[in-house]
Design a protein around this motif. Structure first.
Motif, short mmCIF file in Angstrom:
data_model
loop_
_atom_site.label_atom_id
_atom_site.label_comp_id
_atom_site.label_asym_id
_atom_site.label_seq_id
_atom_site.Cartn_x
_atom_site.Cartn_y
_atom_site.Cartn_z
N MET A 1 20.07 64.84 19.06
CA MET A 1 21.13 65.68 19.58
C MET A 1 22.15 66.00 18.50
SD MET A 1 22.19 64.89 23.44
CE MET A 1 21.39 63.45 24.05
N ASP A 2 22.44 65.04 17.65
CA ASP A 2 23.46 65.25 16.61
C ASP A 2 23.07 66.35 15.64
OD1 ASP A 2 24.93 63.21 17.75
OD2 ASP A 2 24.18 61.69 16.36
N ARG A 3 21.79 66.50 15.38
CA ARG A 3 21.35 67.45 14.36
C ARG A 3 20.98 68.82 14.90
NH1 ARG A 3 18.05 62.91 11.34
NH2 ARG A 3 19.77 62.02 10.18
N LEU A 4 20.53 68.88 16.15
CA LEU A 4 20.01 70.15 16.66
C LEU A 4 20.88 70.82 17.72
CD1 LEU A 4 16.24 69.21 16.92
CD2 LEU A 4 17.31 70.68 15.24
N HIS A 5 21.57 70.03 18.50
CA HIS A 5 22.35 70.62 19.60
C HIS A 5 23.60 71.31 19.08
CE1 HIS A 5 24.06 71.36 23.45
NE2 HIS A 5 25.16 70.74 23.10
N ARG A 6 23.87 72.49 19.61
CA ARG A 6 25.08 73.23 19.29
C ARG A 6 25.81 73.54 20.59
NH1 ARG A 6 23.89 71.29 15.27
NH2 ARG A 6 23.11 72.26 13.42
N MET A 7 27.12 73.51 20.54
CA MET A 7 27.90 73.84 21.73
C MET A 7 27.47 75.22 22.24
SD MET A 7 29.52 71.26 22.32
CE MET A 7 31.05 71.24 23.19
N GLY A 8 27.36 75.33 23.53
CA GLY A 8 26.92 76.58 24.14
C GLY A 8 25.43 76.58 24.46
N ASN A 9 24.69 75.66 23.87
CA ASN A 9 23.26 75.55 24.21
C ASN A 9 23.11 74.90 25.57
OD1 ASN A 9 22.71 76.48 21.65
ND2 ASN A 9 21.77 74.60 20.92
N ASP A 10 22.16 75.34 26.33
CA ASP A 10 21.79 74.68 27.57
C ASP A 10 20.52 73.91 27.27
OD1 ASP A 10 21.81 74.00 30.31
OD2 ASP A 10 20.42 75.62 30.77
N VAL A 11 20.54 72.62 27.53
CA VAL A 11 19.42 71.75 27.18
C VAL A 11 18.55 71.51 28.41
CG1 VAL A 11 18.78 69.46 26.35
CG2 VAL A 11 20.74 70.64 25.35
N VAL A 12 17.25 71.66 28.23
CA VAL A 12 16.29 71.33 29.27
C VAL A 12 15.48 70.15 28.75
CG1 VAL A 12 14.33 72.11 30.65
CG2 VAL A 12 16.14 73.74 30.01
N VAL A 13 15.62 69.02 29.42
CA VAL A 13 14.87 67.82 29.03
C VAL A 13 13.71 67.70 30.01
CG1 VAL A 13 14.94 65.33 28.71
CG2 VAL A 13 16.98 66.70 28.21
N ALA A 14 12.49 67.69 29.49
CA ALA A 14 11.31 67.61 30.35
C ALA A 14 10.55 66.32 30.05
CB ALA A 14 10.41 68.82 30.11
N HIS A 15 10.10 65.68 31.12
CA HIS A 15 9.30 64.47 30.97
C HIS A 15 8.04 64.63 31.80
CE1 HIS A 15 7.91 60.36 31.73
NE2 HIS A 15 8.34 60.15 30.51
N CYS A 16 6.91 64.37 31.17
CA CYS A 16 5.63 64.44 31.85
C CYS A 16 4.85 63.18 31.50
CB CYS A 16 4.85 65.68 31.42
SG CYS A 16 3.34 65.93 32.36
N PRO A 17 4.63 62.30 32.47
CA PRO A 17 3.92 61.05 32.17
C PRO A 17 2.49 61.31 31.73
CG PRO A 17 4.22 61.28 34.53
CD PRO A 17 4.97 62.40 33.88
N ASP A 18 2.02 60.46 30.84
CA ASP A 18 0.65 60.55 30.33
C ASP A 18 -0.16 59.41 30.94
OD1 ASP A 18 -1.70 60.79 28.94
OD2 ASP A 18 -0.80 60.60 26.95
N TYR A 19 -1.02 59.74 31.87
CA TYR A 19 -1.84 58.74 32.55
C TYR A 19 -3.21 58.57 31.91
CZ TYR A 19 1.62 59.01 36.27
OH TYR A 19 2.79 58.97 36.98
N SER A 20 -3.45 59.22 30.78
CA SER A 20 -4.80 59.19 30.19
C SER A 20 -5.25 57.78 29.84
CB SER A 20 -4.86 60.09 28.96
OG SER A 20 -3.95 59.65 27.97
N ALA A 21 -4.35 56.91 29.42
CA ALA A 21 -4.75 55.54 29.08
C ALA A 21 -5.28 54.80 30.30
CB ALA A 21 -3.57 54.78 28.47
N ILE A 22 -4.69 55.05 31.46
CA ILE A 22 -5.14 54.40 32.70
C ILE A 22 -6.57 54.83 33.02
CG2 ILE A 22 -4.82 54.29 35.21
CD1 ILE A 22 -1.79 54.52 34.70
#
Length: 132
Positions: free
Chosen positions: A1-22
């Motif tokens: 966040m310190d290096r890439l985020h700029r004020m005014g940016n809207d951040v979308v954080v996406a998480h998708c679990p990886d079940y392939s090991a199971i």
């Protein structure tokens, strides 16, 4: 966040679990009750991850939202990036060895090769990487 985020940016954080090991572990994939238990355990871990992400956004004052995705992580994340019309994607890497990547695939490799926007792949410092 310190290096890439700029004020005014809207951040979308996406998480998708990886079940392939199971599904690729001998002895586990043939036992539906064991798979269901592992998926339930993973759901609890995902909840903790999402809570930490939400807390981090709030603590840093970064405007954004969190997406919980399902399906194959690479294609799900690329599709979400397209639908959300993001300017770039930042993803992590687990630092797996070459054999793990060959067998299980690499989500970050998939995103790099299929994304319609630039991708930044971040790696944890060596001392923090899990050995797989």
């Amino acid at each position: 966040m310190d290096r890439l985020h700029r004020m005014g940016n809207d951040v979308v954080v996406a998480h998708c679990p990886d079940y392939s090991a199971i599904y690729h572990t001998p002895g586990i994939s043939g036992d539906p009750s064991l798979v269901a238990e592992l998926v339930r355990e993973e759901a609890v871990k995902i909840g903790v991850i999402v809570d930490k992400l939400r807390e981090r956004l709030t603590k840093t004052g970064v405007p954004g939202r969190i997406l919980r995705l399902n399906g194959h992580p690479g294609s799900s994340l690329v599709k979400a990036a397209e639908e959300e019309e993001v300017d770039y994607v930042v993803t992590g890497t687990r630092g797996r060895g070459m054999m793990s990547r060959k067998i299980l695939g690499s989500v970050s490799d998939y995103i790099v090769h299929h994304s319609h926007v630039p991708v930044v792949v971040c790696q944890r410092p060596k001392e923090q990487q899990q050995q797989v």
